[in-house]
Design an enzyme around this catalytic site. Structure first.
Site, short mmCIF file in Angstrom:
data_model
loop_
_atom_site.label_atom_id
_atom_site.label_comp_id
_atom_site.label_asym_id
_atom_site.label_seq_id
_atom_site.Cartn_x
_atom_site.Cartn_y
_atom_site.Cartn_z
N TYR A 1 -4.59 3.98 8.08
CA TYR A 1 -5.96 3.48 8.23
C TYR A 1 -6.54 3.86 9.60
CZ TYR A 1 -3.72 1.06 4.49
OH TYR A 1 -2.98 0.81 3.38
N SER B 1 0.80 -1.24 0.00
CA SER B 1 0.00 0.00 0.00
C SER B 1 0.83 1.28 0.00
CB SER B 1 -0.95 0.01 1.19
OG SER B 1 -1.98 -0.93 0.97
N LYS C 1 0.34 3.42 -2.93
CA LYS C 1 -0.83 4.32 -3.05
C LYS C 1 -0.42 5.79 -3.05
CE LYS C 1 -3.93 0.83 -1.11
NZ LYS C 1 -4.49 0.20 0.09
N TYR D 1 -4.16 -2.14 -10.00
CA TYR D 1 -4.02 -2.05 -8.55
C TYR D 1 -3.15 -3.21 -8.01
CZ TYR D 1 -5.12 -2.26 -3.61
OH TYR D 1 -5.01 -2.33 -2.24
N VAL E 1 1.26 -3.75 3.81
CA VAL E 1 1.24 -5.04 4.50
C VAL E 1 2.50 -5.88 4.25
CG1 VAL E 1 -1.27 -5.31 4.78
CG2 VAL E 1 -0.16 -6.15 2.69
O1 DON Z 1 -5.16 -4.74 -1.30
C1 DON Z 1 -4.56 -5.51 -0.58
O2 DON Z 1 -5.13 -6.31 0.12
C2 DON Z 1 -3.04 -5.50 -0.49
N1 DON Z 1 -2.44 -5.89 -1.68
C3 DON Z 1 -2.49 -4.18 -0.06
C4 DON Z 1 -2.99 -3.79 1.26
C5 DON Z 1 -2.03 -3.07 2.12
O3 DON Z 1 -0.83 -3.01 1.97
C6 DON Z 1 -2.69 -2.50 3.30
N2 DON Z 1 -1.74 -1.85 4.14
N3 DON Z 1 -1.41 -1.98 5.23
#
Ligand code: DON
Length: 328
Positions: free
Chosen positions: A260, A82, A85, A209, A278
């Site tokens: 978040y 993320s 983003k 994405y 993540v």
């Molecule tokens: O969209 C998702 O589930 C993951 N590829 C990215 C989410 C993410 O990194 C959330 N951050 N903490």
């Protein structure tokens, strides 16, 4: 861990000359992190992330005077997830400017990164560009008139340019994992499409994405890529990436929405605009001073790096780099 302060030793780095010995601070932080036993839980939703060693830790700091200070696994590529983003938002604002805000909000969500609950009441307009729903709209903007391959190529080129490093790449194994397990993201995309807030077929937008999440970068590369946000939109050589107003606004969104439903806690503990992923990375910005990347793969319950956050808290305490601390 809430409110945990620096283990003894950090403040020592200031003794003597009164100047901050940043390399000593960074090395002390790496040593303190290595000694931690509660490292959080590595993301397990795809094998590519589940196999990452939770003991790994890297930190890189690009300072305003052009130095790069590192410790630990600072040159090891990891999945930026993320954190992408931030750069996707930067590209989308370059394409459609403030029109973006007709399709995405600018408020903290107070919900998990992949939450769907607010979308019903708010008619398919995501709260901000850093929750998944918002980032999917941003990916839809970046897809524009392109093929998905071209849109993701543009993103990769942008990151290679900012990081001054052509080795920035997409981890195809991670991208496949995202695609194979991304049911909730597909649900978010379909839901927003039902409200008319996606312009492309959901699988095409999601392709962009998923691939941006799968970009692999090291702490050094990420810290370099974040420099335009510490320099009010410019690169060290003076080239302009975004206007000063836009850089400040991206930093504002990172501070208020970058972690978040734990964004308030991150601001409370660290006091820097920051964006987590993540994969265990965090990019943090100290305007006028530093662009910082940390990586520790274990996550807390909010999906943010447990020890990455601790490392940044230690750094803020040792340097006085909280943006809320008066700077001389
Ligand atoms: O969209 C998702 O589930 C993951 N590829 C990215 C989410 C993410 O990194 C959330 N951050 N903490």
């Amino acid at each position: 861990m809430l409110g945990k302060s620096c283990p003894a030793g950090y403040k020592k780095a200031r003794k003597g000359t009164g100047r901050v010995d940043l390399q000593a601070i960074v090395d002390d932080i790496a040593a303190a992190i290595a000694a931690q036993t509660d490292r959080g839980a590595v993301a397990t939703y795809i094998p590519g992330l589940a196999k990452v060693d939770p003991q790994r830790f890297g930190i890189a700091i690009a300072t305003a005077d052009g130095a790069m200070l590192t410790s630990g696994d600072a040159s090891a590529p990891f999945s930026i997830q993320s954190i992408s983003k931030v750069f996707a938002l930067t590209l989308a604002l370059g394409k459609v400017g403030d029109q973006l805000w007709e399709r995405v909000g600018r408020e903290p969500s107070g919900t998990a990164f992949n939450s769907i609950v607010q979308l019903e009441a708010e008619k398919g307009i995501p709260r901000n560009p850093f929750i998944n729903a918002g980032a999917i709209v941003v990916a839809d903007v970046n897809l524009g008139a392109h093929q998905p391959r071209e849109a993701i190529g543009e993103m990769l080129q942008f990151l290679r340019y900012l990081a001054e490093d052509d080795s920035v790449h997409i981890d195809e194994d991670i991208a496949r994992g995202e695609q194979d397990t991304g049911f909730r993201n597909l649900a978010l995309g379909n839901y927003m499409r039902a409200f008319g807030n996606l312009r492309h077929a959901v699988d095409l937008t999601l392709g962009v994405y998923f691939h941006q999440c799968a970009i692999a970068m090291s702490c050094v590369q990420l810290a370099r890529a974040g420099r335009f946000l510490m320099f009010d939109g410019r690169l060290p050589g003076g080239s302009r990436v975004v206007s000063p107003a836009r850089a400040r606004r991206i930093n504002a969104l990172m501070l208020t929405c970058g972690h978040y439903d734990a964004s308030g806690d991150f601001a409370f503990r660290v006091g820097m605009p920051g964006k987590s992923g993540v994969g265990g990375g965090i990019l943090a910005v100290v305007p006028g001073r530093a662009s910082i990347a940390v990586w520790s793969p274990g996550l807390n319950a909010n999906g943010n790096s447990t020890l990455g956050t601790m490392a940044l808290q230690m750094l803020a305490e040792a340097t006085g780099w909280s943006i809320f601390q008066p700077h001389e």
